[in-house]
Design a protein around this motif. Structure first.
Motif, short mmCIF file in Angstrom:
data_model
loop_
_atom_site.label_atom_id
_atom_site.label_comp_id
_atom_site.label_asym_id
_atom_site.label_seq_id
_atom_site.Cartn_x
_atom_site.Cartn_y
_atom_site.Cartn_z
N ALA A 109 0.81 -1.23 -0.02
CA ALA A 109 0.04 0.01 0.07
C ALA A 109 0.90 1.16 -0.02
N ALA A 110 2.03 1.09 0.53
CA ALA A 110 2.81 2.36 0.57
C ALA A 110 4.02 2.45 -0.32
N GLY A 111 4.86 1.34 -0.32
CA GLY A 111 5.97 1.27 -1.22
C GLY A 111 7.09 1.99 -0.83
N VAL A 112 7.18 2.53 0.26
CA VAL A 112 8.49 3.37 0.60
C VAL A 112 8.98 2.68 1.86
N VAL A 113 10.12 2.21 1.78
CA VAL A 113 10.85 1.21 2.93
C VAL A 113 10.78 1.85 4.32
N GLY A 114 11.31 3.03 4.47
CA GLY A 114 11.60 3.57 5.70
C GLY A 114 10.20 3.86 6.41
N ALA A 115 9.34 4.41 5.82
CA ALA A 115 7.94 4.70 6.20
C ALA A 115 7.19 3.53 6.69
N VAL A 116 7.43 2.19 6.06
CA VAL A 116 6.62 1.03 6.49
C VAL A 116 7.34 0.68 7.68
N GLU A 117 8.71 0.58 7.72
CA GLU A 117 9.36 0.13 9.03
C GLU A 117 8.89 0.78 10.30
N VAL A 118 9.09 2.29 10.17
CA VAL A 118 8.65 3.12 11.28
C VAL A 118 7.10 3.08 11.82
N MET A 119 6.32 2.91 10.88
CA MET A 119 4.94 2.66 11.06
C MET A 119 4.71 1.43 11.95
N ILE A 120 4.94 0.15 11.34
CA ILE A 120 4.89 -0.99 12.00
C ILE A 120 5.72 -1.40 13.34
N GLY A 121 6.78 -0.62 13.29
CA GLY A 121 7.51 -0.76 14.63
C GLY A 121 6.95 0.25 15.77
N MET A 122 6.28 1.42 15.61
CA MET A 122 5.47 2.01 16.62
C MET A 122 4.45 1.22 17.11
#
Length: 449
Positions: A109-122
């Motif tokens: 849904a996003a396709g951007v690596v850093g954004a995916v990791e930070v979001m699921i990490g939080m």
């Protein structure tokens, strides 16, 4: 060729000195341009900058970023993670599996690596620590799940790669799909096996399910009826899947261009935020702010990288690489391994944007002249980029995680946690290398190319 041979050492020196990658690329390009063209260099550099800025394929990047930002800021991603937890909490290491599944879905849904990791990490760190998961497993799972933004279509990296390699974006995305699913499957199998082994050794352990731990928060996950689970799935997971299918389906079928498909995704995410009553102008403003910041960073690096590669070629860089490859007598297989090794090593110093910008224009002519399938090779390159993104000591994924991790999660735990997933990525690379049909079969079956 002397100037070309000095460009990469100069670039690495500037990056290691702390100068942002875009400015490092531009400074080296300007110096090399003046060495080659003299006072005509500004006109030459402007031409490269303008061609990159007007590339219509790259216009898809802001729309994909906006789609992910809206889904994250509106709370839709949080609803999705809740559904994943409900279905998988009874499995060994169930929350870790839910985190990987969340990473795969949100990557699409996003396709951007850093954004995916930070979001699921939080979202995942507090939940997994409440269930007494080991910090190494938490760190490895989040880094691996976040890295799926590289491999799971639609990937911003794939859009940029296809643009630079002058190939179909849809074809490359289709080629990445089966290897991406294979990688997710390997991650899940490893987590399940790890949890099952831990369960046999000690029933109430870090590998046990939430049901067995009796930890705080387990009841709220387990005491949910099947009817409620199905309702939450229908209202939270199904719409996201429909959005992803609409974006990828229109792109792979040739109905829409990458930019049009990305716009469908952004509008669909906005519609979902309204349907879930999560829309607000403050949320939209934050999403647009994130989109402008990330897109500007990516596109500025693209423009500077285009200038860099233009001056590198003008100073005889292509001939330098061709002489090195020919002189080594590597053959096609050796050449592929050599190129992939360069991509991996550059991943320690440069971010994925600069890595793709530097390597793709250099390698593509050699790959095409050797008759190597560009989709297969592109898939291998993207797997290697994802692996370098996860590999210590210069692992971008660990740095992203460190920025949001609690104080009791150490850097050593993070490094230990990612090792099994790095090995699984290498296994995926070897499988795709040995069985090219994993990357080439699906593109050949899809109508529209």
């Amino acid at each position: 060729m002397l100037v070309a041979s000095l460009m990469f050492p100069a670039l690495f020196a500037l990056v290691l000195a702390g100068i942002p990658i875009a400015f490092s690329l531009a400074l080296v390009a300007a110096a090399a341009g003046f060495a080659r063209f003299g006072m005509l260099a500004p006109a030459q550099l402007y031409g490269s900058f303008y061609s990159a800025s007007t590339n219509f394929i790259l216009a898809a990047i802001p729309m994909f970023v906006l789609m992910g930002a809206i889904l994250e800021r509106s709370g839709i991603a949080e609803r999705l993670f809740k559904v994943m937890q409900l279905w998988m909490a009874r499995l060994p290491n169930g929350l870790a599996i839910a985190t990987i599944a969340m990473g795969a879905v949100f990557a699409a849904a996003a396709g951007v690596v850093g954004a995916v990791e930070v979001m699921i990490g939080m979202m995942a760190i507090p939940a997994m620590q409440r269930m007494r998961y080991d910090n190494s497993l938490i760190a490895g799972t989040i880094c691996a799940g976040g890295s799926l933004g590289t491999m799971i279509p639609p990937s911003v990296i794939a859009v940029m790669y296809a643009s630079l390699a002058q190939m179909s974006v849809g074809e490359l995305l289709a080629g990445m799909m089966l290897p991406g699913l294979l990688m997710v499957a390997l991650f899940v199998v490893y987590i399940l096996v790890d949890g099952s082994i831990a369960r046999r050794r000690q029933p109430v352990s870090l590998g046990a399910s939430a049901l067995e731990t009796g930890s705080a928060g387990a009841d709220e996950l387990l005491d949910v009826s099947l009817a409620d689970k199905l309702k939450l799935t229908a209202t939270s997971l199904a719409p996201i899947i429909a959005l992803i299918v609409a974006v990828l389906g229109s792109l792979l079928a040739g109905i829409a261009s990458p930019t049009e498909a990305a716009a469908v995704g952004a509008v669909g995410a906005l519609v979902l935020s309204i349907a879930y009553r999560r829309f607000s102008f403050a949320m939209l403003r934050e999403s647009l702010h994130i989109t402008v910041r990330i897109s500007a960073m990516i596109l500025l690096i693209v423009a500077a990288g285009t200038m860099f590669m233009g001056t590198f070629a003008a100073n005889g860089g292509s001939s330098l690489i061709r002489s090195a490859v020919a002189g080594a007598g590597l053959g096609d297989a050796g050449m592929i391994v050599f190129f992939l090794l360069i991509v991996f090593l550059l991943g320690f110093v440069l971010d994925w944007t600069a890595n793709v910008l530097i390597c793709v224009p250099l390698f593509t002519p050699f790959i095409r002249s050797a008759g190597i399938d560009p989709v297969w090779f592109g898939t291998l390159v993207i797997i290697v980029i994802q692996t370098s993104y996860l590999t210590p000591p210069m692992a971008s994924s660990i740095f992203y995680l460190k920025s949001i991790a609690p104080s009791d999660m150490t850097y050593g735990q993070m490094c230990r946690g990612v090792v099994p997933f790095i090995l699984l990525q290498v296994a995926t690379l070897l499988i795709v290398a040995l069985f090219p049909a994993l990357a080439t079969w699906l593109p050949s079956q899809i109508v529209g190319f």
